[in-house]
Design an enzyme around this catalytic site. Structure first.
Site, PDB file in Angstrom:
ATOM      1  N   ARG A  28       1.532 -10.793  15.888  1.00 28.63           N
ATOM      2  CA  ARG A  28       0.980 -12.145  15.750  1.00 28.63           C
ATOM      3  C   ARG A  28      -0.516 -12.091  15.465  1.00 28.63           C
ATOM      4  NH1 ARG A  28       4.755 -15.781  16.597  1.00 28.63           N
ATOM      5  NH2 ARG A  28       6.558 -15.135  17.845  1.00 28.63           N
ATOM      6  N   ASP A  29      -0.951 -12.951  14.547  1.00 28.38           N
ATOM      7  CA  ASP A  29      -2.377 -13.046  14.232  1.00 28.38           C
ATOM      8  C   ASP A  29      -3.112 -13.602  15.457  1.00 28.38           C
ATOM      9  OD1 ASP A  29      -4.076 -13.253  11.290  1.00 28.38           O
ATOM     10  OD2 ASP A  29      -4.981 -14.169  13.079  1.00 28.38           O
ATOM     11  N   ASN A  86      -4.581 -11.266   0.858  1.00 29.73           N
ATOM     12  CA  ASN A  86      -5.958 -11.431   0.402  1.00 29.73           C
ATOM     13  C   ASN A  86      -6.503 -10.081  -0.063  1.00 29.73           C
ATOM     14  OD1 ASN A  86      -5.934 -14.167   1.180  1.00 29.73           O
ATOM     15  ND2 ASN A  86      -6.504 -13.630   3.277  1.00 29.73           N
ATOM     16  N   VAL A  95     -10.056  -7.750   6.914  1.00 25.95           N
ATOM     17  CA  VAL A  95      -9.612  -6.465   7.458  1.00 25.95           C
ATOM     18  C   VAL A  95      -9.079  -5.617   6.299  1.00 25.95           C
ATOM     19  CG1 VAL A  95      -8.047  -5.309   9.047  1.00 25.95           C
ATOM     20  CG2 VAL A  95      -9.066  -7.510   9.690  1.00 25.95           C
ATOM     21  N   HIS A  99      -2.262  -5.979   4.445  1.00 24.69           N
ATOM     22  CA  HIS A  99      -1.412  -6.803   5.298  1.00 24.69           C
ATOM     23  C   HIS A  99      -0.924  -8.026   4.536  1.00 24.69           C
ATOM     24  CE1 HIS A  99      -5.629  -7.984   5.888  1.00 24.69           C
ATOM     25  NE2 HIS A  99      -5.197  -9.223   6.030  1.00 24.69           N
TER      26      HIS A  99
HETATM   27  P1  5GP Z   1      -7.649 -11.162   6.062  1.00 24.54           P
HETATM   28  O1  5GP Z   1      -8.693 -12.219   5.994  1.00 24.54           O
HETATM   29  O2  5GP Z   1      -8.219  -9.759   6.025  1.00 24.54           O
HETATM   30  O3  5GP Z   1      -6.550 -11.367   5.053  1.00 24.54           O
HETATM   31  O4  5GP Z   1      -6.931 -11.383   7.446  1.00 24.54           O
HETATM   32  C1  5GP Z   1      -7.213 -10.655   8.608  1.00 24.54           C
HETATM   33  C2  5GP Z   1      -6.488 -11.338   9.744  1.00 24.54           C
HETATM   34  O5  5GP Z   1      -6.494 -10.461  10.841  1.00 24.54           O
HETATM   35  C3  5GP Z   1      -7.143 -12.649  10.197  1.00 24.54           C
HETATM   36  O6  5GP Z   1      -6.201 -13.714  10.084  1.00 24.54           O
HETATM   37  C4  5GP Z   1      -7.516 -12.382  11.658  1.00 24.54           C
HETATM   38  O7  5GP Z   1      -7.333 -13.489  12.505  1.00 24.54           O
HETATM   39  C5  5GP Z   1      -6.616 -11.205  12.014  1.00 24.54           C
HETATM   40  N1  5GP Z   1      -7.161 -10.322  13.029  1.00 24.54           N
HETATM   41  C6  5GP Z   1      -8.400  -9.752  13.023  1.00 24.54           C
HETATM   42  N2  5GP Z   1      -8.564  -8.972  14.095  1.00 24.54           N
HETATM   43  C7  5GP Z   1      -7.389  -9.020  14.783  1.00 24.54           C
HETATM   44  C8  5GP Z   1      -6.956  -8.403  15.996  1.00 24.54           C
HETATM   45  O8  5GP Z   1      -7.660  -7.630  16.654  1.00 24.54           O
HETATM   46  N3  5GP Z   1      -5.686  -8.684  16.397  1.00 24.54           N
HETATM   47  C9  5GP Z   1      -4.873  -9.529  15.699  1.00 24.54           C
HETATM   48  N4  5GP Z   1      -3.638  -9.750  16.204  1.00 24.54           N
HETATM   49  N5  5GP Z   1      -5.260 -10.121  14.555  1.00 24.54           N
HETATM   50  C10 5GP Z   1      -6.508  -9.880  14.110  1.00 24.54           C
END
Ligand code: 5GP
Ligand code: ZN
Length: 115
Positions: A28-29, A86, A95, A99
């Site tokens: 889960r996010d 993304n 990140v 994903h």
């Molecule tokens: P991006 O913007 O890279 O596509 O999405 C990264 C996602 O990772 C974001 O929606 C953010 O909330 C999630 N995220 C970042 N750090 C963590 C974490 O430590 N644990 C979890 N479960 N989600 C994370």
């Protein structure tokens, strides 16, 4: 390697897992953007979609198969959902471990593209 998602795979950083096998993990996010917001990742550290190679094809296919299965388990397969990947700065990637976001459980904004 200084990668948050690799640390989640290793269990160094806790997460709420919803699916796991030898090659992929879904959890889960931490900052959900929808009632259901799950991240599906390969266990192999691939920074972005740009870094995917032909030999990664099976694991990429498996990410989508997991998304389909998880959507069904979460009860949103019929109501609908969105899969998002993304890429780099303009794509909003934060990140740098590949994903797929699985989003659903509510009517999502039709917003796509330029903001
Ligand atoms: P991006 O913007 O890279 O596509 O999405 C990264 C996602 O990772 C974001 O929606 C953010 O909330 C999630 N995220 C970042 N750090 C963590 C974490 O430590 N644990 C979890 N479960 N989600 C994370
Ligand atoms: Zn990583």
């Amino acid at each position: 390697m200084d990668c948050i998602f690799c640390k989640i795979i290793e269990g160094v950083i806790p997460s709420t897992k919803v699916f796991e096998n030898d090659r992929i993990l879904a959890f889960r996010d931490i900052q959900p953007a929808a009632p259901v917001h799950i991240l599906i990742i390969p266990k192999k550290h691939i920074p972005t979609m740009n870094d995917v190679t032909d030999e990664d094809a099976p694991v990429i296919a498996e990410l989508f198969a997991a998304a389909r299965q998880i959507a069904k388990e979460q009860g949103i397969d019929e109501s609908g959902y969105r899969l998002v990947n993304n890429v780099n700065a303009d794509g909003g990637q934060v990140v740098y471990h590949l994903h797929i976001h699985l989003l659903g459980g509510a009517k999502l904004s039709p917003l796509l593209g330029e903001v």
